[in-house]
Motif scaffolding. Structure first.
Motif: not given
Length: 420
Positions: A21-31, A33-40
């Motif tokens: 599950y952690l790996a899936v979250r990371e895979a979805i978030a990675a693109p 973070r690489n496209s100007g989206y900041g975490y909220i």
């Protein structure tokens, strides 16, 4: 056995499955973070009215599925059933839209709650990763988000998913379609609740999953036949940009999604290996939501992808993710002096970025080596009084079984070299 169990319709994430599950979250978030989206990150509960206004009073989410509570002070709160309304509320409260750099691009990850009949792929507590681009009306933003979701799924190795795409029109052309659809629905044999829904928001009836309702909707008017020229042009540009990026999609004239706030672009990601609960994520444009919840006009677009559903999709395709080992080195001390020395070395290894664990408790050699095997570690460090007297420890390769002596002061460098 504990007296207590997880509430019905929920689940616990425990090792080793939790790593997936952690790996899936990371895979979805990675693109993202690489496209100007900041975490909220927003609270797990909000004012009930935020969802009633934003998600829509005619939706199943608001009328049947929200977990609500009244505080001691009399406030009406709800556990968040979805992420968009909360993220937009937070962005408005923090005046992020006034910083002068629109769109505000945000991504989030968290748990959401809906009271519904539990079944495989549908839980009362579920996990999503989402993205929102707030404050700009641009087909390129819609296309960007579709492309990033496709990239995330493909990075996980998924291939048997489809992207469904539609346009819901805007405040200019949707009222004309709304009236035509209501006229059509009033001529059908529908129950009172469905007819009431048709009066409030007839597009929601198109999303009704009951076979007897869907059968009657075969000849329903389609929104695409009512789109104004501006909405047609907007939708065509989204289609062209997504196609140019090499991302395949299917036009679905009946796709409406389950929330009232969507306008123009709407899309859904479905996986054919999941049976009736085939949606793994979805989203769209929601140009009027900010005004619905008391903010200024802020055209926006976003999506949410289900982590639980994505894991089920991976299982349906037989995909095993390559996960890094939680432990690379396991230390097995034999005697008190060895415990002191090896515990210090485990701390050094961790500080050097090497995943290391230790045989805690008064285990004998046999039990400790079983623990080393269960940990999945590639190497075991074993030391007794005789080894330490010679200034060495025994380094055992758990795959090959080979063992060699390594100087106590050379352990970190040796393992760093071996593990790369």
């Amino acid at each position: 056995m504990s007296t207590f169990k997880a509430p019905k319709g929920t689940y616990d994430l425990i090792p080793p499955d939790s790593a997936k599950y952690l790996a899936v979250r990371e895979a979805i978030a990675a693109p993202l973070r690489n496209s100007g989206y900041g975490y909220i990150e927003t609270p797990g509960f909000e004012n009930v009215e935020l969802f009633a206004r934003g998600v829509g009073e005619s939706t199943d989410i608001v009328t049947k599925e929200m977990y609500t509570l009244t505080t001691k002070g009399g406030d009406q709160l709800a556990l968040r059933p979805e992420g968009t309304a909360s993220v937009l509320r937070a962005a408005l409260e923090a005046s992020l839209h006034k910083a002068g750099n629109l769109p505000v691009k945000l991504w989030y990850s968290g748990s959401y709650y809906r009271y519904e009949r539990p079944q495989k792929g549908r839980y009362r507590h579920f996990s999503q990763v989402g993205a929102e681009a707030i404050g700009a009306e641009d087909p390129a933003l819609d296309a960007e988000l579709i492309i990033l979701a496709d990239q995330a799924y493909r990075s996980l190795g998924l291939s048997n998913f489809r992207i469904l795409l539609n346009s819901l029109g805007d405040k200019e052309c949707r009222p004309v379609y709304r009236a035509a659809l209501q006229d059509f629905l009033r001529g059908l044999d529908l129950d009172e609740d469905t007819l009431r829904r048709a009066d409030i928001n007839p597009l929601r009836v198109l999303d009704d999953k009951r076979p007897d309702v869907q059968k009657q909707l075969t000849d329903a008017p389609l929104l695409r036949d009512y789109l104004c020229d501006a909405c047609k042009a907007y939708h065509e540009e989204v289609r062209e940009l997504v196609t140019a990026a090499g991302v395949a999609f299917e036009d679905d004239a009946k796709l409406v999604r389950g929330l009232d706030y969507y306008t123009r672009t709407t899309f859904e990601f479905v996986h054919d290996g999941l049976g009736s609960q085939s949606a793994v994520g979805g989203g769209g444009r929601y140009d009027g939501l900010s005004e619905m919840i008391g903010g200024p006009a802020l055209p926006s677009v976003g999506w949410a992808l289900g982590v639980d559903r994505t894991v089920l999709a991976l299982e349906a395709e037989g995909i095993e993710l390559e996960l890094p080992p939680s432990t690379s080195v396991f230390a097995v001390p034999l005697g008190e002096e060895a415990r002191r020395v090896l515990f210090a070395k485990v701390t050094e290894l961790r500080r050097a970025g090497i995943a290391a664990d230790f045989s805690y408790g008064a285990k004998g050699l046999k039990a400790a080596m079983k623990a080393a095997n269960r940990s999945g570690a590639r190497y075991a460090l074993v030391a007794g009084e005789r080894d330490l007297a010679e200034g060495v420890v025994q380094l055992k390769d758990m795959e090959s079984g080979e063992q060699s002596a390594v100087g106590v002061n050379e352990i970190v460098a040796e393992l760093a070299a071996r593990l790369g």
